[in-house]
Scaffold this motif. Structure first.
Motif, PDB file in Angstrom:
ATOM      1  N   PRO A  88       0.778  -1.455   0.180  1.00 19.96           N
ATOM      2  CA  PRO A  88      -0.121  -0.020   0.034  1.00 19.96           C
ATOM      3  C   PRO A  88       1.018   1.330  -0.256  1.00 19.96           C
ATOM      4  CG  PRO A  88       0.115  -1.012   2.369  1.00 19.96           C
ATOM      5  CD  PRO A  88       0.630  -1.873   1.313  1.00 19.96           C
ATOM      6  N   GLU A  89       0.488   2.224  -0.615  1.00 21.46           N
ATOM      7  CA  GLU A  89       1.172   3.508  -0.471  1.00 21.46           C
ATOM      8  C   GLU A  89       0.265   4.422   0.169  1.00 21.46           C
ATOM      9  OE1 GLU A  89       3.208   4.789  -4.215  1.00 21.46           O
ATOM     10  OE2 GLU A  89       2.433   2.785  -5.170  1.00 21.46           O
ATOM     11  N   ASN A  90       1.084   5.221   1.163  1.00 19.61           N
ATOM     12  CA  ASN A  90       0.219   6.351   1.863  1.00 19.61           C
ATOM     13  C   ASN A  90      -0.976   5.789   2.527  1.00 19.61           C
ATOM     14  OD1 ASN A  90       2.362   8.037   1.043  1.00 19.61           O
ATOM     15  ND2 ASN A  90       1.256   8.209  -0.825  1.00 19.61           N
ATOM     16  N   GLU A  91      -1.339   4.544   2.847  1.00 19.12           N
ATOM     17  CA  GLU A  91      -2.192   4.204   3.579  1.00 19.12           C
ATOM     18  C   GLU A  91      -2.072   4.210   5.126  1.00 19.12           C
ATOM     19  OE1 GLU A  91      -4.224   0.545   2.394  1.00 19.12           O
ATOM     20  OE2 GLU A  91      -4.165   1.062   0.500  1.00 19.12           O
ATOM     21  N   GLN A  92      -2.916   4.389   6.012  1.00 18.49           N
ATOM     22  CA  GLN A  92      -2.743   4.421   7.621  1.00 18.49           C
ATOM     23  C   GLN A  92      -3.668   3.608   8.072  1.00 18.49           C
ATOM     24  OE1 GLN A  92      -2.112   8.545   8.912  1.00 18.49           O
ATOM     25  NE2 GLN A  92      -1.590   9.257   6.777  1.00 18.49           N
ATOM     26  N   GLN A  93      -3.471   2.767   8.512  1.00 13.57           N
ATOM     27  CA  GLN A  93      -4.237   1.961   9.559  1.00 13.57           C
ATOM     28  C   GLN A  93      -4.247   2.684  10.587  1.00 13.57           C
ATOM     29  OE1 GLN A  93      -5.712  -0.851   8.664  1.00 13.57           O
ATOM     30  NE2 GLN A  93      -6.870  -1.212  10.595  1.00 13.57           N
ATOM     31  N   ILE A  94      -3.258   3.146  11.395  1.00 10.94           N
ATOM     32  CA  ILE A  94      -3.393   3.914  12.504  1.00 10.94           C
ATOM     33  C   ILE A  94      -3.105   5.367  12.068  1.00 10.94           C
ATOM     34  CG2 ILE A  94      -2.409   4.512  14.764  1.00 10.94           C
ATOM     35  CD1 ILE A  94      -1.543   1.654  14.861  1.00 10.94           C
ATOM     36  N   GLN A  95      -4.073   6.314  12.287  1.00  7.93           N
ATOM     37  CA  GLN A  95      -3.638   7.638  11.839  1.00  7.93           C
ATOM     38  C   GLN A  95      -2.489   8.310  12.364  1.00  7.93           C
ATOM     39  OE1 GLN A  95      -5.809   9.229   9.588  1.00  7.93           O
ATOM     40  NE2 GLN A  95      -4.485  10.928   9.724  1.00  7.93           N
ATOM     41  N   GLY A  96      -1.655   8.589  11.372  1.00 11.65           N
ATOM     42  CA  GLY A  96      -0.370   9.402  11.624  1.00 11.65           C
ATOM     43  C   GLY A  96       1.016   8.436  11.663  1.00 11.65           C
ATOM     44  N   VAL A  97       0.554   7.234  11.315  1.00  8.06           N
ATOM     45  CA  VAL A  97       1.482   6.127  11.498  1.00  8.06           C
ATOM     46  C   VAL A  97       1.889   5.558  10.119  1.00  8.06           C
ATOM     47  CG1 VAL A  97       2.415   3.842  12.215  1.00  8.06           C
ATOM     48  CG2 VAL A  97       1.244   5.347  13.787  1.00  8.06           C
ATOM     49  N   LEU A  98       2.685   6.050   9.282  1.00  5.02           N
ATOM     50  CA  LEU A  98       3.334   5.677   7.971  1.00  5.02           C
ATOM     51  C   LEU A  98       4.398   4.687   7.830  1.00  5.02           C
ATOM     52  CD1 LEU A  98       2.960   9.199   6.262  1.00  5.02           C
ATOM     53  CD2 LEU A  98       1.292   7.469   6.041  1.00  5.02           C
ATOM     54  N   THR A  99       4.155   3.694   7.299  1.00 11.64           N
ATOM     55  CA  THR A  99       5.077   2.490   7.014  1.00 11.64           C
ATOM     56  C   THR A  99       5.661   2.798   5.638  1.00 11.64           C
ATOM     57  OG1 THR A  99       4.085   1.059   8.778  1.00 11.64           O
ATOM     58  CG2 THR A  99       5.607  -0.045   7.219  1.00 11.64           C
ATOM     59  N   ASP A 100       6.742   2.747   5.446  1.00 13.91           N
ATOM     60  CA  ASP A 100       7.381   2.927   4.180  1.00 13.91           C
ATOM     61  C   ASP A 100       7.971   1.617   3.631  1.00 13.91           C
ATOM     62  OD1 ASP A 100       8.439   3.677   1.678  1.00 13.91           O
ATOM     63  OD2 ASP A 100      10.054   4.853   2.786  1.00 13.91           O
ATOM     64  N   GLY A 128      15.640  -8.563 -11.988  1.00 16.02           N
ATOM     65  CA  GLY A 128      14.298  -8.540 -11.291  1.00 16.02           C
ATOM     66  C   GLY A 128      13.542  -9.650 -12.110  1.00 16.02           C
ATOM     67  N   GLN A 129      12.508 -10.312 -11.631  1.00 15.96           N
ATOM     68  CA  GLN A 129      11.960 -11.628 -12.367  1.00 15.96           C
ATOM     69  C   GLN A 129      10.662 -11.386 -12.281  1.00 15.96           C
ATOM     70  OE1 GLN A 129      14.676 -11.760  -9.962  1.00 15.96           O
ATOM     71  NE2 GLN A 129      13.348 -11.652  -8.442  1.00 15.96           N
ATOM     72  N   GLU A 130       9.499 -11.194 -12.954  1.00 16.59           N
ATOM     73  CA  GLU A 130       8.362 -11.519 -13.057  1.00 16.59           C
ATOM     74  C   GLU A 130       7.623 -10.560 -11.814  1.00 16.59           C
ATOM     75  OE1 GLU A 130       7.387 -15.539 -12.504  1.00 16.59           O
ATOM     76  OE2 GLU A 130       8.279 -15.966 -14.787  1.00 16.59           O
ATOM     77  N   LEU A 131       8.155  -9.381 -11.743  1.00 18.81           N
ATOM     78  CA  LEU A 131       7.736  -8.701 -10.544  1.00 18.81           C
ATOM     79  C   LEU A 131       6.853  -7.589 -11.022  1.00 18.81           C
ATOM     80  CD1 LEU A 131      11.107  -8.417  -8.707  1.00 18.81           C
ATOM     81  CD2 LEU A 131       8.968  -9.653  -8.046  1.00 18.81           C
ATOM     82  N   MET A 132       5.725  -7.688 -11.598  1.00 14.37           N
ATOM     83  CA  MET A 132       4.589  -7.080 -12.420  1.00 14.37           C
ATOM     84  C   MET A 132       4.178  -5.847 -11.074  1.00 14.37           C
ATOM     85  SD  MET A 132       2.232  -9.004 -14.692  1.00 14.37           S
ATOM     86  CE  MET A 132       1.486  -7.764 -15.436  1.00 14.37           C
ATOM     87  N   GLY A 133       4.042  -6.349  -9.854  1.00 11.87           N
ATOM     88  CA  GLY A 133       3.549  -5.647  -9.107  1.00 11.87           C
ATOM     89  C   GLY A 133       4.466  -4.596  -8.499  1.00 11.87           C
ATOM     90  N   VAL A 134       5.673  -4.357  -8.694  1.00 12.31           N
ATOM     91  CA  VAL A 134       6.734  -3.872  -8.326  1.00 12.31           C
ATOM     92  C   VAL A 134       7.250  -2.810  -9.248  1.00 12.31           C
ATOM     93  CG1 VAL A 134       9.145  -3.747  -7.140  1.00 12.31           C
ATOM     94  CG2 VAL A 134       7.509  -5.741  -6.496  1.00 12.31           C
ATOM     95  N   ASP A 135       6.968  -2.991 -10.679  1.00  7.02           N
ATOM     96  CA  ASP A 135       7.481  -2.371 -11.696  1.00  7.02           C
ATOM     97  C   ASP A 135       7.141  -1.135 -11.751  1.00  7.02           C
ATOM     98  OD1 ASP A 135       8.813  -4.494 -12.874  1.00  7.02           O
ATOM     99  OD2 ASP A 135       7.061  -5.005 -14.299  1.00  7.02           O
ATOM    100  N   HIS A 136       6.309  -0.663 -11.066  1.00  6.93           N
ATOM    101  CA  HIS A 136       5.979   1.038 -11.007  1.00  6.93           C
ATOM    102  C   HIS A 136       6.804   1.786 -10.271  1.00  6.93           C
ATOM    103  CE1 HIS A 136       3.659  -0.371  -7.497  1.00  6.93           C
ATOM    104  NE2 HIS A 136       3.683   0.975  -7.143  1.00  6.93           N
ATOM    105  N   GLN A 137       7.700   1.134  -9.621  1.00  2.08           N
ATOM    106  CA  GLN A 137       8.620   1.777  -8.736  1.00  2.08           C
ATOM    107  C   GLN A 137       9.794   2.176  -9.635  1.00  2.08           C
ATOM    108  OE1 GLN A 137       8.202   2.745  -5.491  1.00  2.08           O
ATOM    109  NE2 GLN A 137       6.122   2.175  -5.818  1.00  2.08           N
ATOM    110  N   THR A 138       9.612   3.152 -10.618  1.00  3.29           N
ATOM    111  CA  THR A 138      10.724   3.437 -11.421  1.00  3.29           C
ATOM    112  C   THR A 138      11.983   3.841 -10.946  1.00  3.29           C
ATOM    113  OG1 THR A 138       8.877   3.975 -13.278  1.00  3.29           O
ATOM    114  CG2 THR A 138      11.194   4.731 -13.622  1.00  3.29           C
TER     115      THR A 138
END
Length: 176
Positions: free
Chosen positions: A33-45, A76-86
């Motif tokens: 997830p990007e910029n989602e916060q399960q707990i308000q104010g707690v970001l995990t990169d 990299g190998q078949e990492l479609m879900g990661v490719d957008h991190q140019t």
């Protein structure tokens, strides 16, 4: 070493480190997830942590490849879900090139010709594709398999034109 035995026989080696998930999830589904916060104010990169770990692994294998005289390595190998991190991929490719002078490649799959993938894949020396043909009939002839494979050539031509890179089969087969 197995690599030395191949090289002594004139076989060129491409080292392809592969990520396999412990829960058997296909590596193409890795994403965060990007910029989602399960707990308000707690970001995990998650992305930075994942790429830091992946970059460490890729540079480790790149150093070994340099030491052993391996001709090519995939980053990299078949990492479609990661490719957008140019930008993160560009950093990974640069880190590998800092320690390795051979060909630097990736292993893509069909559908991976999105602009974000092209943005970093064009910095590589070649792009390999996994291609497992889904032939719709039982016991196909060679000609029937060739006809099915021909359908993939359009995407390969497109990715070649967008990146300027040679395309090769990194994996191929026909499922039973």
């Amino acid at each position: 070493k197995v690599i030395c035995r191949f090289q002594k026989r004139g076989i060129r080696v491409l080292l392809k480190p592969v990520i396999d998930c412990l829960d058997s999830t296909w590596r193409g589904h890795i994403t965060f997830p990007e910029n989602e916060q399960q707990i308000q104010g707690v970001l995990t990169d998650y992305w930075s942590r994942w790429f830091e770990s992946n970059r460490a692994a890729m540079t480790y294998y790149a150093r070994l490849s340099q030491e052993w005289g391996v001709e090519a390595i995939t980053v990299g190998q078949e990492l479609m879900g990661v490719d957008h991190q140019t930008l993160r991929w560009l950093e990974t490719v640069a880190a590998v090139r800092d320690v390795y002078t051979g060909w630097t490649c990736t292993n893509a799959i069909m559908g991976q010709s999105r602009p974000a993938f092209v943005g970093w894949a064009k910095t590589l020396d070649a792009i390999g594709y996994s291609n497992y043909v889904n032939v719709p009939i039982d016991k196909p002839t060679v000609a029937e398999v060739q006809e099915t494979v021909a359908d993939t050539l359009g995407e390969w031509r497109t990715i070649h034109e967008l990146t300027g890179n040679p395309i090769y089969w990194a994996e191929c087969g026909c499922r039973s």
